[in-house]
Write a protein that holds these residues in place. Sequence first.
Motif, short mmCIF file in Angstrom:
data_model
loop_
_atom_site.label_atom_id
_atom_site.label_comp_id
_atom_site.label_asym_id
_atom_site.label_seq_id
_atom_site.Cartn_x
_atom_site.Cartn_y
_atom_site.Cartn_z
N THR A 77 -8.06 11.97 10.71
CA THR A 77 -9.03 12.23 9.65
C THR A 77 -9.95 11.05 9.44
O THR A 77 -11.16 11.20 9.24
N ASP A 78 -9.39 9.84 9.49
CA ASP A 78 -10.21 8.63 9.32
C ASP A 78 -11.23 8.50 10.45
O ASP A 78 -12.39 8.13 10.21
N HIS A 79 -10.82 8.78 11.67
CA HIS A 79 -11.76 8.71 12.79
C HIS A 79 -12.87 9.74 12.62
O HIS A 79 -14.04 9.46 12.93
N LEU A 80 -12.51 10.92 12.13
CA LEU A 80 -13.53 11.95 11.89
C LEU A 80 -14.50 11.50 10.79
O LEU A 80 -15.72 11.67 10.92
N TYR A 123 0.85 -1.19 0.00
CA TYR A 123 0.00 0.00 0.00
C TYR A 123 0.88 1.23 0.00
O TYR A 123 1.81 1.35 0.82
N MET A 124 0.60 2.18 -0.89
CA MET A 124 1.43 3.37 -1.00
C MET A 124 0.56 4.62 -1.18
O MET A 124 -0.58 4.51 -1.64
N PRO A 125 1.08 5.80 -0.85
CA PRO A 125 2.31 6.08 -0.10
C PRO A 125 1.98 6.37 1.37
O PRO A 125 2.56 7.25 1.98
N PHE A 126 1.02 5.64 1.90
CA PHE A 126 0.53 5.88 3.26
C PHE A 126 1.02 4.81 4.22
O PHE A 126 1.39 3.70 3.82
N THR A 127 1.02 5.14 5.50
CA THR A 127 1.38 4.18 6.54
C THR A 127 0.17 3.86 7.42
O THR A 127 0.32 3.24 8.47
N TYR A 128 -1.01 4.29 6.99
CA TYR A 128 -2.24 4.02 7.74
C TYR A 128 -3.36 3.77 6.75
O TYR A 128 -3.43 4.42 5.70
N LEU A 129 -4.23 2.82 7.06
CA LEU A 129 -5.43 2.61 6.27
C LEU A 129 -6.54 2.12 7.18
O LEU A 129 -6.29 1.51 8.22
N SER A 130 -7.77 2.40 6.79
CA SER A 130 -8.92 2.01 7.60
C SER A 130 -9.24 0.54 7.41
O SER A 130 -8.76 -0.11 6.47
N GLU A 131 -10.05 0.00 8.30
CA GLU A 131 -10.43 -1.40 8.20
C GLU A 131 -11.21 -1.67 6.91
O GLU A 131 -10.99 -2.69 6.24
N SER A 132 -12.10 -0.75 6.55
CA SER A 132 -12.90 -0.95 5.34
C SER A 132 -12.01 -1.01 4.10
O SER A 132 -12.20 -1.84 3.21
N THR A 133 -11.00 -0.12 4.04
CA THR A 133 -10.08 -0.13 2.91
C THR A 133 -9.26 -1.41 2.89
O THR A 133 -9.04 -2.01 1.83
N GLY A 168 0.70 16.04 13.69
CA GLY A 168 0.97 15.93 12.26
C GLY A 168 0.25 16.97 11.45
O GLY A 168 0.81 17.58 10.54
N ALA A 169 -1.02 17.20 11.78
CA ALA A 169 -1.80 18.19 11.03
C ALA A 169 -1.20 19.58 11.20
O ALA A 169 -1.11 20.35 10.24
N GLY A 170 -0.79 19.92 12.42
CA GLY A 170 -0.22 21.23 12.65
C GLY A 170 1.09 21.42 11.91
O GLY A 170 1.32 22.44 11.28
N PHE A 171 1.96 20.43 11.98
CA PHE A 171 3.27 20.55 11.35
C PHE A 171 3.15 20.60 9.83
O PHE A 171 3.74 21.43 9.18
N ILE A 172 2.34 19.69 9.26
CA ILE A 172 2.19 19.65 7.81
C ILE A 172 1.49 20.90 7.31
O ILE A 172 1.87 21.50 6.31
N ASP A 204 -0.32 10.37 11.95
CA ASP A 204 -1.18 10.94 12.99
C ASP A 204 -2.34 11.72 12.36
O ASP A 204 -3.49 11.64 12.80
N ASN A 205 -2.01 12.49 11.34
CA ASN A 205 -3.03 13.28 10.67
C ASN A 205 -4.04 12.39 9.94
O ASN A 205 -5.26 12.60 10.03
#
Length: 335
Positions: free
Chosen positions: A146-149, A5-15, A83-87, A141-142
């Motif tokens: 976002t996924d939880h939201l 999976y690219m280029p992320f290090t997080y994915l939701s259960e549905s995905t 993460g959201a603040g820094f990015i 983190d970001n």
Amino acid sequence: MKPVYMPFTYLSESTARILSALVGPVVIYQPMKKNIPQSLTQLASQGLVEIRTPMTKDDDRLHAALSEFTDWARMNPGKSTPGAGFIGQRQGEIPFFDETTINRIRCDIKRFKLPSDGSDRASDIVEAGFSARLFLALAQDNDRATDHLDHDLSRFKVLEKDFLASLIDADEVDFNRQILGGTTWRDDPGKKLTAQRIRAWATLAAADADPPEMMITTSMAVIDMLLESHAAVLGLEKLAGIRVAVQDAGSLPRVGRVLTDLAVRDSLPSADLASFEALAADAVSGSTATVSLFIAANRTPATVIRRMAPANPIPSAPNGTATPLRHTLIVLVED
């Protein structure tokens, strides 16, 4: 053939379930062994993903850096995650990978230092790896927030639809229950710092002792960036796009088997895509997804990944015998 999976290090259960049904369990890289999200470890225990951490050096230093950003976020209310603040603060810049990399890291995280090994190139590579992992950890983190939201908004929409459906004579001149109860719009996380995400992820992937054999993404923005930035160098082009059925859990991933066959063929003229295009015949009912196929012909996945990385990381010793792949396949999966 193992997809990553690219280029992320997080994915939701549905995905994760959709990708597993299409191509089998996907590899998902993590920037550090510490603090891997519990949701990902649960997906791994269910056989939906395989977690890998190709770079583990300086884990304590990376953890300390993240703590610094967490402290910064607490002192700057209004930001959902560190993460959201820094990015967000660095939109439009090229974080971590320009000529001010070392100075920026030192200023932001109180001058964390690298042990000297006597080699400037080796130090640069290690610093690039650390910077990439820090960026990915903050982005994770970001993305997780976002996924939880999105999950909470989806639950709200379900309640809203149920409420609107219970109303009697609700559809009057100035009230449309269909509009108010519409689906939730979700932003593509790959739109944020797309080039930086790709370069950071590629730095991590290039250090894997068991290189990915196929890349899969759910971000159209990522594909657009690859076509814009790497199409000429890699010969990247789109082969086909079809609508396929998402099979039930436990079924053999037919898409993955077809793609494995395509990746080892001598050439891929349009006529050779018959087996891939035939998968669309099953998408007549039930859950479906759009699968678009892109190829870097006559280039191995390891070569493609190293081209994406901003520096040439030092990979671990290879594990086993390399798969005889001739082409790199990049798959875009969309709802």
